[in-house]
Design a protein around this motif. Structure first.
Motif, short mmCIF file in Angstrom:
data_model
loop_
_atom_site.label_atom_id
_atom_site.label_comp_id
_atom_site.label_asym_id
_atom_site.label_seq_id
_atom_site.Cartn_x
_atom_site.Cartn_y
_atom_site.Cartn_z
N ASP A 1 0.84 -1.19 0.00
CA ASP A 1 0.00 0.00 0.00
C ASP A 1 0.88 1.25 0.00
N GLN A 2 0.45 2.28 -0.72
CA GLN A 2 1.24 3.51 -0.81
C GLN A 2 1.45 4.14 0.57
N ALA A 3 0.44 4.04 1.43
CA ALA A 3 0.59 4.59 2.78
C ALA A 3 1.66 3.85 3.57
N VAL A 4 1.81 2.56 3.29
CA VAL A 4 2.86 1.77 3.94
C VAL A 4 4.23 2.20 3.42
N ILE A 5 4.31 2.41 2.11
CA ILE A 5 5.56 2.89 1.51
C ILE A 5 5.95 4.24 2.12
N ASP A 6 4.97 5.13 2.23
CA ASP A 6 5.23 6.46 2.79
C ASP A 6 5.73 6.36 4.23
N ALA A 7 5.20 5.40 4.98
CA ALA A 7 5.64 5.23 6.37
C ALA A 7 7.07 4.71 6.44
N ILE B 1 13.90 -2.57 11.48
CA ILE B 1 13.06 -1.40 11.76
C ILE B 1 12.20 -1.01 10.55
N LEU B 2 12.80 -0.98 9.37
CA LEU B 2 12.08 -0.57 8.17
C LEU B 2 10.85 -1.44 7.95
N GLN B 3 11.02 -2.75 8.05
CA GLN B 3 9.92 -3.67 7.81
C GLN B 3 8.91 -3.65 8.96
N ILE B 4 9.39 -3.48 10.17
CA ILE B 4 8.50 -3.43 11.33
C ILE B 4 7.58 -2.21 11.25
N VAL B 5 8.14 -1.08 10.86
CA VAL B 5 7.33 0.13 10.67
C VAL B 5 6.27 -0.12 9.61
N ALA B 6 6.65 -0.83 8.54
CA ALA B 6 5.71 -1.13 7.46
C ALA B 6 4.56 -2.00 7.95
N LEU B 7 4.88 -3.03 8.73
CA LEU B 7 3.82 -3.90 9.24
C LEU B 7 2.89 -3.15 10.18
N GLY B 8 3.47 -2.29 11.01
CA GLY B 8 2.63 -1.50 11.91
C GLY B 8 1.64 -0.65 11.14
N LYS B 9 2.11 0.03 10.10
CA LYS B 9 1.22 0.86 9.30
C LYS B 9 0.17 0.03 8.59
N ALA B 10 0.56 -1.13 8.08
CA ALA B 10 -0.39 -2.01 7.39
C ALA B 10 -1.49 -2.46 8.34
N CYS B 11 -1.13 -2.75 9.58
CA CYS B 11 -2.13 -3.15 10.57
C CYS B 11 -3.04 -2.00 10.93
N GLU B 12 -2.49 -0.80 10.97
CA GLU B 12 -3.31 0.39 11.22
C GLU B 12 -4.34 0.56 10.12
N LEU B 13 -3.92 0.39 8.87
CA LEU B 13 -4.84 0.50 7.74
C LEU B 13 -5.91 -0.59 7.78
N ALA B 14 -5.54 -1.77 8.27
CA ALA B 14 -6.47 -2.89 8.31
C ALA B 14 -7.58 -2.68 9.34
N MET B 15 -7.43 -1.69 10.21
CA MET B 15 -8.50 -1.39 11.17
C MET B 15 -9.74 -0.87 10.47
N ASP B 16 -9.56 -0.30 9.27
CA ASP B 16 -10.69 0.21 8.48
C ASP B 16 -11.33 -0.97 7.76
N THR B 17 -12.56 -1.32 8.14
CA THR B 17 -13.23 -2.48 7.59
C THR B 17 -14.28 -2.11 6.54
N THR B 18 -14.11 -0.95 5.92
CA THR B 18 -15.11 -0.48 4.95
C THR B 18 -14.81 -0.96 3.53
N SER B 19 -13.97 -1.97 3.40
CA SER B 19 -13.58 -2.47 2.08
C SER B 19 -14.79 -2.96 1.29
N GLU B 20 -14.76 -2.73 0.00
CA GLU B 20 -15.82 -3.19 -0.89
C GLU B 20 -15.46 -4.51 -1.57
N VAL B 21 -14.43 -5.15 -1.08
CA VAL B 21 -13.96 -6.39 -1.72
C VAL B 21 -15.05 -7.46 -1.69
#
Length: 369
Positions: free
Chosen positions: A15-21, A240-260
């Motif tokens: 996810d782009q937000a993960v890359i940005d983090a 650290i780089l990867q850990i920060v990425a996983l943290g951000k990905a989990c933060e994004l996963a809190m949003d359950t409004t996906s239309e998948v």
């Protein structure tokens, strides 16, 4: 070529937000988190924040999260760690016949060390019966490991029922939630698990990062030995780089409004409309992951069908070599016939899948068939 990615169960884009983090930590946060100076403390703060982000997604304490190199390592630590830490209590482990190789192969390894493993059957939908789990328990049982959702067909297992059985018997319970994280609820107290596996690359984070939830009081040995990183539970200077990425990905996963889910249902309706009795859904639509369709094209060969539509990235459920068909272990355990199973394709949707891509995939399949 218009490329259509329908293999999210295999791996997700970052996810782009993960890359940005991650970007700031390519330049800063380079200190060793174990160091007491300013550079080390900056790195340590990043890890603490990521640990909290993962913990919030699971509804647990941040101290109950350790970072690993991915789902396979987390599964290995769960199984081997419990076996070595609790072998004074017994040597018996219960799992199912449809687990991921990251469970099956560690179990085979432990059998070589004296472990007794019971592999429980599943029904035609890939679902295990909790009663079968309960019947398999002996006075030597120290661990039950059942995946939350199957990676091939998407079947969601009755984890809450199994956890009640395990808890009443005082047995440690692990679930591999690599496929379910971010798709369905995974609160550890609701599931009732003692150990839970996360794989970052199934969650819009990079490959090579994962986590293992270990409930307080659960006896688990370290898998990687060395210095006292991760509170002494996983040696190795933290990534650290990867850990920060996983943290951000989990933060994004809190949003359950996906239309998948709606898009998956639309895809299934279109497949039925255009192909009717030429296809079979492996699993029950009400009991599978909201992004997954494991479809058998009857009388066809999945590899050949996918080869005829190179625009579509998806996975097959059978290998065909020189006319010999080998169904996946999961399809075999579900008693899928060879004529049906050889034409199996797993379509798995994700955050970036569009309706236009689904419509295009349908048209490509129509032309091929």
């Amino acid at each position: 070529m218009n490329r259509i990615y329908l293999d999210y169960n295999a791996s997700t884009p970052i996810d782009q937000a993960v890359i940005d983090a991650m970007v700031p930590y390519l330049k800063s946060g380079y200190g060793n988190p174990s160091s007491s100076h300013w550079a080390g403390q900056e790195a340590k703060e990043a890890i603490l924040n990521a640990r909290k982000q993962v913990a919030r997604l699971l509804g647990c304490e941040s101290e109950e999260i350790i970072f690993t190199s991915g789902g396979s390592e987390s599964n290995n630590q769960a199984l081997k760690g419990v076996f070595f830490a609790q072998k004074n209590k017994g040597n018996h482990i219960i799992t199912t016949k449809v687990e991921h190789p990251a469970i099956m192969n560690p179990c085979k390894f432990l059998e070589g060390l004296g472990a007794e493993i019971t592999y429980i059957d599943v029904d035609c939908n890939g679902k295990v019966n909790p009663t079968d789990i309960e019947r398999a328990i002996t006075d030597q049982t120290i661990l039950i490991s059942v995946m939350h959702a199957n990676n091939e067909v998407g079947t969601i297992q009755p984890i809450e029922e199994i956890s009640t059985i395990a808890r009443n018997q005082g047995i440690t319970f692990h679930t591999d939630a690599a496929q379910s994280i971010g798709k369905i609820p995974t609160k550890v107290d609701q599931l009732g698990v003692d150990l839970l596996t996360i794989a970052g690359h199934k969650l819009y984070a990079p490959k090579g990062i994962g986590a293992l939830y270990i409930r307080k009081g659960t006896k688990v040995d370290s898998f990687i030995h060395g210095a006292g990183h991760e509170d002494g539970r996983r040696a190795g200077t933290e990534n650290i780089l990867q850990i920060v990425a996983l943290g951000k990905a989990c933060e994004l996963a809190m949003d359950t409004t996906s239309e998948v889910s709606q898009l998956r249902d639309y895809f299934w309706e279109e497949l039925q409309q255009h192909f009717g009795d030429q296809i079979v859904l492996n699993g029950q639509i009400e009991e599978i992951l909201p992004n997954t369709l494991n479809i058998s094209f009857i009388g066809k060969i999945g590899q050949e069908l996918l080869a005829s539509v190179p625009e579509i990235a998806a996975s097959t459920g059978a290998a065909c070599h020189s006319g010999n068909v080998q169904l996946s272990p999961v399809l075999k355990e579900m008693q899928v016939s060879e004529n049906v199973g050889k034409g199996t394709i797993r379509f798995s949707l994700g955050r970036f899948t569009t309706k236009e891509e689904i419509d295009m995939a349908i048209e490509l399949l129509k032309k091929s068939l």
